[in-house]
Scaffold this motif. Structure first.
Motif, PDB file in Angstrom:
ATOM      1  N   THR A   1      37.847  39.603  47.623  1.00 57.71           N
ATOM      2  CA  THR A   1      38.698  40.778  47.510  1.00 57.71           C
ATOM      3  C   THR A   1      38.389  41.506  46.201  1.00 57.71           C
ATOM      4  N   ARG A   2      38.959  42.681  46.056  1.00 54.88           N
ATOM      5  CA  ARG A   2      38.774  43.454  44.832  1.00 54.88           C
ATOM      6  C   ARG A   2      39.282  42.674  43.620  1.00 54.88           C
ATOM      7  N   GLU A   3      40.423  42.016  43.773  1.00 55.96           N
ATOM      8  CA  GLU A   3      40.990  41.250  42.663  1.00 55.96           C
ATOM      9  C   GLU A   3      40.061  40.114  42.243  1.00 55.96           C
ATOM     10  N   GLU A   4      39.469  39.445  43.223  1.00 52.47           N
ATOM     11  CA  GLU A   4      38.556  38.355  42.873  1.00 52.47           C
ATOM     12  C   GLU A   4      37.315  38.894  42.161  1.00 52.47           C
ATOM     13  N   ARG A   5      36.781  40.006  42.646  1.00 50.89           N
ATOM     14  CA  ARG A   5      35.588  40.579  42.007  1.00 50.89           C
ATOM     15  C   ARG A   5      35.892  40.992  40.564  1.00 50.89           C
ATOM     16  N   GLU A   6      37.078  41.556  40.351  1.00 53.26           N
ATOM     17  CA  GLU A   6      37.471  41.949  39.000  1.00 53.26           C
ATOM     18  C   GLU A   6      37.612  40.718  38.105  1.00 53.26           C
ATOM     19  N   ALA A   7      38.195  39.641  38.659  1.00 54.33           N
ATOM     20  CA  ALA A   7      38.361  38.411  37.894  1.00 54.33           C
ATOM     21  C   ALA A   7      37.005  37.793  37.563  1.00 54.33           C
ATOM     22  N   LYS A   8      36.094  37.840  38.513  1.00 62.08           N
ATOM     23  CA  LYS A   8      34.752  37.295  38.270  1.00 62.08           C
ATOM     24  C   LYS A   8      34.042  38.056  37.155  1.00 62.08           C
ATOM     25  N   ALA A   9      34.197  39.357  37.163  1.00 66.79           N
ATOM     26  CA  ALA A   9      33.550  40.166  36.124  1.00 66.79           C
ATOM     27  C   ALA A   9      34.076  39.794  34.746  1.00 66.79           C
ATOM     28  N   LEU A  10      35.378  39.567  34.658  1.00 72.53           N
ATOM     29  CA  LEU A  10      35.972  39.189  33.384  1.00 72.53           C
ATOM     30  C   LEU A  10      35.491  37.800  32.954  1.00 72.53           C
ATOM     31  N   VAL A  11      35.522  36.855  33.872  1.00 72.55           N
ATOM     32  CA  VAL A  11      35.078  35.489  33.562  1.00 72.55           C
ATOM     33  C   VAL A  11      33.603  35.479  33.195  1.00 72.55           C
ATOM     34  N   SER A  12      32.810  36.303  33.873  1.00 71.11           N
ATOM     35  CA  SER A  12      31.386  36.415  33.542  1.00 71.11           C
ATOM     36  C   SER A  12      31.193  36.873  32.099  1.00 71.11           C
TER      37      SER A  12
ATOM     38  N   TRP B   1      43.883  30.538  25.052  1.00 71.97           N
ATOM     39  CA  TRP B   1      45.146  31.070  25.557  1.00 71.97           C
ATOM     40  C   TRP B   1      45.049  32.564  25.860  1.00 71.97           C
ATOM     41  N   ALA B   2      44.405  33.291  24.972  1.00 72.88           N
ATOM     42  CA  ALA B   2      44.274  34.737  25.165  1.00 72.88           C
ATOM     43  C   ALA B   2      43.502  35.048  26.448  1.00 72.88           C
ATOM     44  N   ARG B   3      42.456  34.276  26.704  1.00 70.41           N
ATOM     45  CA  ARG B   3      41.673  34.496  27.922  1.00 70.41           C
ATOM     46  C   ARG B   3      42.474  34.144  29.169  1.00 70.41           C
ATOM     47  N   LEU B   4      43.242  33.064  29.097  1.00 67.06           N
ATOM     48  CA  LEU B   4      44.096  32.696  30.224  1.00 67.06           C
ATOM     49  C   LEU B   4      45.083  33.817  30.556  1.00 67.06           C
ATOM     50  N   MET B   5      45.702  34.355  29.509  1.00 67.36           N
ATOM     51  CA  MET B   5      46.684  35.408  29.713  1.00 67.36           C
ATOM     52  C   MET B   5      46.031  36.679  30.250  1.00 67.36           C
ATOM     53  N   GLU B   6      44.845  37.007  29.738  1.00 69.30           N
ATOM     54  CA  GLU B   6      44.144  38.203  30.206  1.00 69.30           C
ATOM     55  C   GLU B   6      43.766  38.058  31.674  1.00 69.30           C
ATOM     56  N   LEU B   7      43.250  36.902  32.037  1.00 68.09           N
ATOM     57  CA  LEU B   7      42.856  36.667  33.420  1.00 68.09           C
ATOM     58  C   LEU B   7      44.067  36.729  34.355  1.00 68.09           C
ATOM     59  N   SER B   8      45.213  36.251  33.881  1.00 69.56           N
ATOM     60  CA  SER B   8      46.415  36.233  34.722  1.00 69.56           C
ATOM     61  C   SER B   8      46.911  37.638  35.053  1.00 69.56           C
ATOM     62  N   GLY B   9      46.447  38.642  34.316  1.00 70.48           N
ATOM     63  CA  GLY B   9      46.853  40.017  34.594  1.00 70.48           C
ATOM     64  C   GLY B   9      46.181  40.600  35.814  1.00 70.48           C
ATOM     65  N   ILE B  10      45.124  39.963  36.288  1.00 72.35           N
ATOM     66  CA  ILE B  10      44.419  40.447  37.478  1.00 72.35           C
ATOM     67  C   ILE B  10      45.071  39.835  38.714  1.00 72.35           C
ATOM     68  N   GLY B  11      45.627  40.691  39.549  1.00 77.33           N
ATOM     69  CA  GLY B  11      46.346  40.221  40.728  1.00 77.33           C
ATOM     70  C   GLY B  11      47.805  39.918  40.447  1.00 77.33           C
ATOM     71  N   LYS B  12      48.297  40.345  39.295  1.00 81.22           N
ATOM     72  CA  LYS B  12      49.684  40.087  38.921  1.00 81.22           C
ATOM     73  C   LYS B  12      50.641  40.823  39.861  1.00 81.22           C
ATOM     74  N   GLN B  13      51.678  40.117  40.322  1.00 79.70           N
ATOM     75  CA  GLN B  13      52.675  40.687  41.220  1.00 79.70           C
ATOM     76  C   GLN B  13      53.946  41.046  40.444  1.00 79.70           C
TER      77      GLN B  13
END
Length: 409
Positions: free
Chosen positions: A31-42, A8-20
């Protein structure tokens, strides 16, 4: 079996990238948001004990080695791109759940017989280029150079966007996997509908992925004065379209899994006091059984032709796309059902009306899917929600399913 709090914590953290500001999430491909999300998931993949790499189209792949040398891998995954102002669970849950399965195995020193790969596929949604499932197409070996010519609203092609992200479009073929190297693909995903909720269930087994048939129906009549033309002398294409659309709805209701949607309607010339000369509408017809979909299509077309003959108007049909439905593997479905029963959950099957990356593997490897309950059936919307408990239960089902698949030589 799994750490629900970590999931759950990871889901919530990931959801903060690209949050409107609306609370929704926007992460388009390359996009920048996708690259940031990939880095986190990595980083999550690394914490789970996997080796991580990015392939030729940007698929992020985490791998846990198996005991059996050269054994085919069991794949898990989904996507982390979103629609415009979408939800935080669509796609992301499947990726984070796959990582959690491997993380839980690593913590228990479980060494699978078969290797496991968790994949965050590039651009499942198609939101940026109007062409989706780029990453899964590439792995299945069906992504073409022509596909890479698709453009976004700014005129940038997929190939150009790849180059901007440091990828080489000429190497796309390198992302393709050999089917002999893959044992199965299993994905966890939110249902995006209300079936599980209506049955009071946290999770279910997907029987198959419906294939959409998109058609454009154009009816041509005769424009006339709204006041001067008697009703029995009109050739009104809009009234014909209305009669046809009512039949389509009634026919679709006769089948358990068939759905029919009229998404667009256009009328010419569009005057308040003018009988239309032309009416156009689109039909999205879906079922997990291609024969049933075809049978319904034929009945709908035949009825439309008869209506138009009776009304003295003409009709033309244009097929925009015809996607083959994809049944899920019987063996994997049984494995998922057994996992549900082991965990004290009801064994329940339902079709997927939405498309998923697994569709690209229909001729490549056996596939299976686990659905998690969606609150109010809402998806592609900031209000999209699945509870922490349901996400945990679905991930436990995924864990048991994959553990069974990787333990068979």
């Amino acid at each position: 079996m799994i750490n629900k709090q970590r999931l759950w914590a990871r889901l919530m953290e990931l959801s903060g990238i690209g949050k409107q500001e609306s609370g929704g999430v926007t992460r388009f491909s390359f996009t920048r948001e996708e690259r940031e999300a990939k880095a986190l998931v990595s980083s999550y993949m690394t914490e789970a004990g996997m080796t991580v790499r990015e392939d030729a189209v940007g698929n992020l792949i985490g791998k846990k080695e198996g005991r059996q040398k050269n054994a085919p891998a069991v794949l898990m995954g989904s996507h982390i791109d979103t629609v415009l102002n979408g939800g935080m669970f669509d796609g992301a849950l499947g990726v984070i759940a796959g990582i959690e399965v491997v993380h839980a195995m690593s913590e228990r020193d479980i060494q699978p017989d078969h290797p496991i790969e968790v994949i965050a596929f590039t651009d499942e949604e198609g939101s940026r280029f109007g062409f989706g499932m780029i990453g899964s197409r590439a792995i299945a070996g069906t992504l073409t150079d022509k596909d890479l010519e698709q453009r976004d609203e700014n005129g940038i092609t997929i190939a150009e966007a790849m180059e901007e992200s440091g990828l080489d479009p000429k190497l796309v073929a390198d992302a393709a996997k050999d089917p002999a190297d893959v044992k199965a693909y299993v994905e966890l995903h939110i249902e995006q509908g209300r079936v599980l909720e209506n049955h009071g269930l946290a999770a279910g087994t997907v029987s198959g992925i419906a294939g959409p048939l998109w058609m454009k129906w154009t009816i041509t009549g005769e424009a006339g004065h709204a006041g001067a033309t008697p009703m029995n002398m009109r050739k009104d294409p809009l009234m014909a379209a209305s009669e046809i659309m009512q039949f389509i709805e009634g026919e679709a209701k006769k089948y358990p899994n068939l759905v029919a949607t009229i998404g667009r309607i256009a009328v010419k010339p569009g005057g308040v006091n003018v009988i239309p000369s032309e009416a156009t509408f689109t039909l999205d017809l879906r079922d997990i059984d291609e024969e049933i979909r075809q049978q319904a299509e034929e009945k709908m077309v035949a009825h439309a032709q008869q209506v138009c003959r009776d009304r003295g108007v003409e009709i033309e049909f244009e097929t925009l796309q015809r996607v083959t439905p994809v049944p899920c593997s019987a063996v994997i479905r049984q494995t998922i059902q057994a996992a549900c029963l082991k965990l004290g959950l009801k064994s329940f099957e339902l079709p997927s009306g939405a498309g998923h990356d697994g569709m690209q593997f229909k001729d490549f490897c056996p596939i299976g899917m686990v659905f998690v309950r969606s609150q109010n059936g809402i998806s592609h919307n900031p209000e999209e929600w699945s509870t922490k408990e349901d996400c945990g239960k679905g991930t436990e089902v995924l864990y048991e399913t994959v553990l069974s698949l990787v333990s068979e030589v």
